[in-house]
Motif scaffolding. Sequence first.
Motif, PDB file in Angstrom:
ATOM      1  N   PHE A  64     -51.609 -16.479  12.096  1.00 19.19           N
ATOM      2  CA  PHE A  64     -50.821 -15.821  11.062  1.00 19.19           C
ATOM      3  C   PHE A  64     -51.701 -14.903  10.218  1.00 19.19           C
ATOM      4  N   GLY A  65     -52.947 -15.296   9.992  1.00 16.58           N
ATOM      5  CA  GLY A  65     -53.865 -14.447   9.237  1.00 16.58           C
ATOM      6  C   GLY A  65     -54.214 -13.175   9.983  1.00 16.58           C
ATOM      7  N   SER A  66     -54.221 -13.231  11.320  1.00 17.94           N
ATOM      8  CA  SER A  66     -54.557 -12.041  12.114  1.00 17.94           C
ATOM      9  C   SER A  66     -53.433 -11.007  12.108  1.00 17.94           C
ATOM     10  N   GLN A  67     -52.231 -11.413  11.706  1.00 17.57           N
ATOM     11  CA  GLN A  67     -51.061 -10.537  11.643  1.00 17.57           C
ATOM     12  C   GLN A  67     -50.664 -10.021  13.022  1.00 17.57           C
ATOM     13  N   SER A  68     -51.004 -10.776  14.062  1.00 22.26           N
ATOM     14  CA  SER A  68     -50.683 -10.371  15.425  1.00 22.26           C
ATOM     15  C   SER A  68     -49.230 -10.713  15.737  1.00 22.26           C
ATOM     16  N   ARG A  69     -48.357  -9.722  15.633  1.00 23.11           N
ATOM     17  CA  ARG A  69     -46.942  -9.946  15.895  1.00 23.11           C
ATOM     18  C   ARG A  69     -46.709 -10.362  17.349  1.00 23.11           C
ATOM     19  N   ALA A  70     -47.383  -9.680  18.260  1.00 21.88           N
ATOM     20  CA  ALA A  70     -47.243 -10.014  19.675  1.00 21.88           C
ATOM     21  C   ALA A  70     -47.751 -11.424  19.948  1.00 21.88           C
ATOM     22  N   GLY A  71     -48.812 -11.820  19.241  1.00 20.31           N
ATOM     23  CA  GLY A  71     -49.349 -13.169  19.406  1.00 20.31           C
ATOM     24  C   GLY A  71     -48.357 -14.229  18.986  1.00 20.31           C
ATOM     25  N   MET A 131     -41.468  -4.701  14.033  1.00 16.90           N
ATOM     26  CA  MET A 131     -41.710  -4.809  15.468  1.00 16.90           C
ATOM     27  C   MET A 131     -40.453  -4.498  16.274  1.00 16.90           C
ATOM     28  N   PHE A 132     -39.301  -4.773  15.716  1.00 17.45           N
ATOM     29  CA  PHE A 132     -38.059  -4.632  16.457  1.00 17.45           C
ATOM     30  C   PHE A 132     -37.245  -3.408  16.026  1.00 17.45           C
ATOM     31  N   THR A 133     -37.873  -2.502  15.289  1.00 18.12           N
ATOM     32  CA  THR A 133     -37.197  -1.271  14.896  1.00 18.12           C
ATOM     33  C   THR A 133     -38.016  -0.086  15.373  1.00 18.12           C
ATOM     34  N   SER A 134     -37.383   0.828  16.070  1.00 20.27           N
ATOM     35  CA  SER A 134     -38.071   2.018  16.568  1.00 20.27           C
ATOM     36  C   SER A 134     -37.080   3.174  16.613  1.00 20.27           C
ATOM     37  N   GLU A 135     -37.159   4.021  15.610  1.00 19.21           N
ATOM     38  CA  GLU A 135     -36.268   5.172  15.546  1.00 19.21           C
ATOM     39  C   GLU A 135     -36.924   6.367  16.236  1.00 19.21           C
ATOM     40  N   ALA A 136     -36.092   7.244  16.779  1.00 18.32           N
ATOM     41  CA  ALA A 136     -36.600   8.450  17.424  1.00 18.32           C
ATOM     42  C   ALA A 136     -37.313   9.318  16.390  1.00 18.32           C
ATOM     43  N   HIS A 156     -40.936   8.522  20.846  1.00 15.50           N
ATOM     44  CA  HIS A 156     -41.248   7.231  20.221  1.00 15.50           C
ATOM     45  C   HIS A 156     -42.751   6.956  20.294  1.00 15.50           C
ATOM     46  N   TYR A 157     -43.530   7.896  19.809  1.00 18.21           N
ATOM     47  CA  TYR A 157     -44.983   7.751  19.832  1.00 18.21           C
ATOM     48  C   TYR A 157     -45.454   6.522  19.053  1.00 18.21           C
ATOM     49  N   LYS A 158     -44.731   6.194  18.005  1.00 17.69           N
ATOM     50  CA  LYS A 158     -45.178   5.102  17.132  1.00 17.69           C
ATOM     51  C   LYS A 158     -44.618   3.736  17.565  1.00 17.69           C
ATOM     52  N   LEU A 159     -43.975   3.697  18.725  1.00 22.04           N
ATOM     53  CA  LEU A 159     -43.463   2.443  19.263  1.00 22.04           C
ATOM     54  C   LEU A 159     -44.606   1.442  19.442  1.00 22.04           C
ATOM     55  N   ALA A 160     -44.322   0.171  19.082  1.00 24.06           N
ATOM     56  CA  ALA A 160     -45.305  -0.913  19.259  1.00 24.06           C
ATOM     57  C   ALA A 160     -46.626  -0.573  18.592  1.00 24.06           C
ATOM     58  N   ASN A 161     -46.535  -0.232  17.323  1.00 16.82           N
ATOM     59  CA  ASN A 161     -47.736   0.049  16.519  1.00 16.82           C
ATOM     60  C   ASN A 161     -48.549   1.197  17.125  1.00 16.82           C
ATOM     61  N   MET A 162     -47.864   2.312  17.377  1.00 17.16           N
ATOM     62  CA  MET A 162     -48.440   3.566  17.865  1.00 17.16           C
ATOM     63  C   MET A 162     -48.944   3.493  19.304  1.00 17.16           C
TER      64      MET A 162
END
Length: 665
Positions: free
Chosen positions: A258-265, A320-325, A468-474
Motif C-alpha cells: 500500500f505504501g508503494s502505491q502500486s495499483r496494479a500490484g 486506474m479505471f478512468t481513461s478519457e480520449a 489515450h497516451y496517458k492510459l495506465a499511467n502514461m
Amino acid sequence: MSYNKNKRKQPQKEQKYPLGLLLPIIAFLAIIPLITMMHQYNTNLGQFEWYTTYTDFTDFFLYFKMVWIIIACVYVLFCMAYLFFSAEKDPIWIKSLIPMAVYCGLALLSAIASKYSSFSFSGIFEQFESVWVLVGYGLMVYYSFFIMQNESALKRTMNWFMIGIAIMAFLGLSQVFRHDFFQTGFGQSLIKPSTYTEELVFNFEPGRPYMTLYNPNYVGFYVALTVPVLLTLLFAVKKIWQRIASALLIIAMLLILFGSQSRAGIVALVVSLFVMLLCMRKVFIKNWKIGVGGIILVVAAFLFINNMNDNVLINRLQGMFTSEAEYYPLKDIQTNDNDVTVVYQSAERNTAENGKVTKDDTLVIKMLQNSDGADYFELKDGNKKDVPFALTEDGVTYSISDPRFPFTFCVSRDDSFQGFLLTIDGYQWAFSNLMNTEGQKGYYCRGGNNAMMKLAKITESIPYLDKHYKLANMRGYIWDRTIPLLKKYFFLGSGPDTFIIAFPNNDLVGMYNSGHTNELITKPHCMYLQVGVQTGVPSLIALLVFFGWYLIDSLRIYWRCHYSEYMTYLGVGIFAAVIGYLILSLTNDSCVALSPIFYTLIGIGLGINHKIRKDMEFVFINKTTPAEKTETATKSSTTTTKTSTAKEKNETNNNSKNNKKKKKK
C-alpha cells in the motif's frame, strides 16, 4: 534396571536435504534480490544521436544482480553434473518444459543474430538482463523442478526464503515510515565503496518503498510473489512460531504494498488470492475465523497507509479505471535538410475539418543568413503561402500573426547552442542547422540532456492508443509505439536487452504529448511486449505456452486437491503467486531484481505438480494413497504380530496342561 519392550521409539529427526544442492535456489529466492552495490560504468550508448554525450553512469540495483545470477547458474551446472554423473540420479523431463527450452534457444539465436549483440551478451543501461540471464532463468526452472520434488528440500528452502522476505520487509518498512535504512551511514557503507565519500541520495518519494528492487513499481511484483506463499505456509507449517512469523510478514508486506502505491500490484494480489480462495475453499470454510480476521487486517492496513499519504491510494485506484480520449494539437515536427516543418491543428480547426489534417495545418520554417551574416526567417504554410510574423516589443522574440500557428520564436546564438527556439503552447523547442558541418547535414532538434537528433517520422500506430497516451499511467504512448515494432522484429527480435535501441527515442513529439518530455524510454512496461520485441514473437508464443501449460495443470490439480500435506499447500500458494506475477506483467517488465524469484517459484511449482501427479497415479492404480498403503502395511504387520503372539500363548498353555497330566499319572 528394567527395559520396557513395549516402550514407543522416539520419532527420528527428519533428515535435512544437502544445503550445497539448494544454494543456487536459495540464492535466486532470497539472496540475489537483496544485492545492492554501486557500479560505475560507461553505457556505450553515445553512438546513438538520441542519447546524451554523457555516457558515464552509476548503478546500484541491477548490474551485480546480473553478475550473481550468472555465477549461480554456473554453480547449477556443477550441481547437475554431480547429480547425474556422480550421484547417478536419472534426469527427469516432462513435456511442459519443452516450450521453455524453445524460448531459451530462440533467445540465444536472437542474441547471436542481433545487430547490437554486444549489448545482448553484456547487458544494457538500466536493464542488465543479458541473454545469459534469460537462459539462466530457463536453467533454474529445470533445476528447481528436478530438486523440489522432495519435501525436506522444500521445507529447508522455504525457511531461507522467509529470511530473505524478513530482510526485505525490514528495508521496506523503514522506507514506508520515512526512516530509509539506505539513507543511514551504516546502510550507505554497505552499498558503496569506502573510497566514495559523497552522500547517496535516491530520487524516490518519501514514504514510497523501493526496498532493493530499483523502482517502487516492482514492489507490487515482490508482494504478489511472496504473500500467497506466506499465506499457505500458515496452514502448512506445524510450529506456532513459524505461523506467527508468516502472519507478521504478511502484514508487513501489505503495508509495504500500500505504501508503494502500486495499483496494479493491489489488483493482481486480489485476483491471485481470490483464485487461491476458490481452490482452497474447503480449507477456508473450515478456518473461517482466520479468513475474516485476515480481511479485517488487510482493510485496516489499506486505510492506515491511505490516510498516512493523504488519500493517495483511493485516488490512484479511481484513476486506474478512468481513461478519457485526449486531443493533442501538435501532430508532428520534422527536421529536414533545408527546413523544419511543424504540423499543428487546434481543437477548433480539428472540428471544422472533421478530424482531417490538411496542408493548411503545416508550417515550414527556414533560418537563413544574409550577406552581412545577419539571421532572418522565412515562414510558409503547406501550400507555400507566406505566414506573417513580427518582432515583439522585447526586440528579440518574433510572434506569428496567423491564428493557425499561435507560436513565438527567436534566435539563439551562444556558446552552448546555435540555432533558433520555437515556443509551442508554452514549451520551447530548440533547432539548429549546425551550419551544415560534415556528416550533419540539415536541421536537428535538441532533446534531453542536450542530445541533438533528427526527429522520427511515425508511420504506424494503434488508433485507440493514439488518443489515450496517458492510459495506465502514461503507458498508452509507449505501447502505441511498441506494438508496431512486433512486426518489424517478428522472427528473432532486436536482441535481448536492446529495447531502448529498438524504440523510437527520437520521437520527441510523441513524448511531449504523452508527458515523457526529456525522458529515455528504456522498457515497454509490459513483459510480453518486451519479449516479443527483443527475442521475437515465436519466443513470446513459446513462453506463453509454457505459462499456460503450468496454469492449466495447476488449476486441475488444486481445484480437486485434498489439502493435507505440506506440498499441496505450498503448490497452491506458488500457483497463486504465478498468477499475480503474470497479471502484473501486463503493465511491468521483466527485471533482474524479481524475475529470478518468479522463475524459481514456477520451477518449484512444476516439481510439486509432478510429484502430486505421480501420487495421484499411484492412488488410481492401487486404489489407496501412499499414506494409506503405509498405514495398511503397519496394521497388517501389527495383526500378524498379534496372531503369532496368540499362537505362542496357546502353545504354552497346551504344554503346561500336558505337563500337569503327566504329573498326575
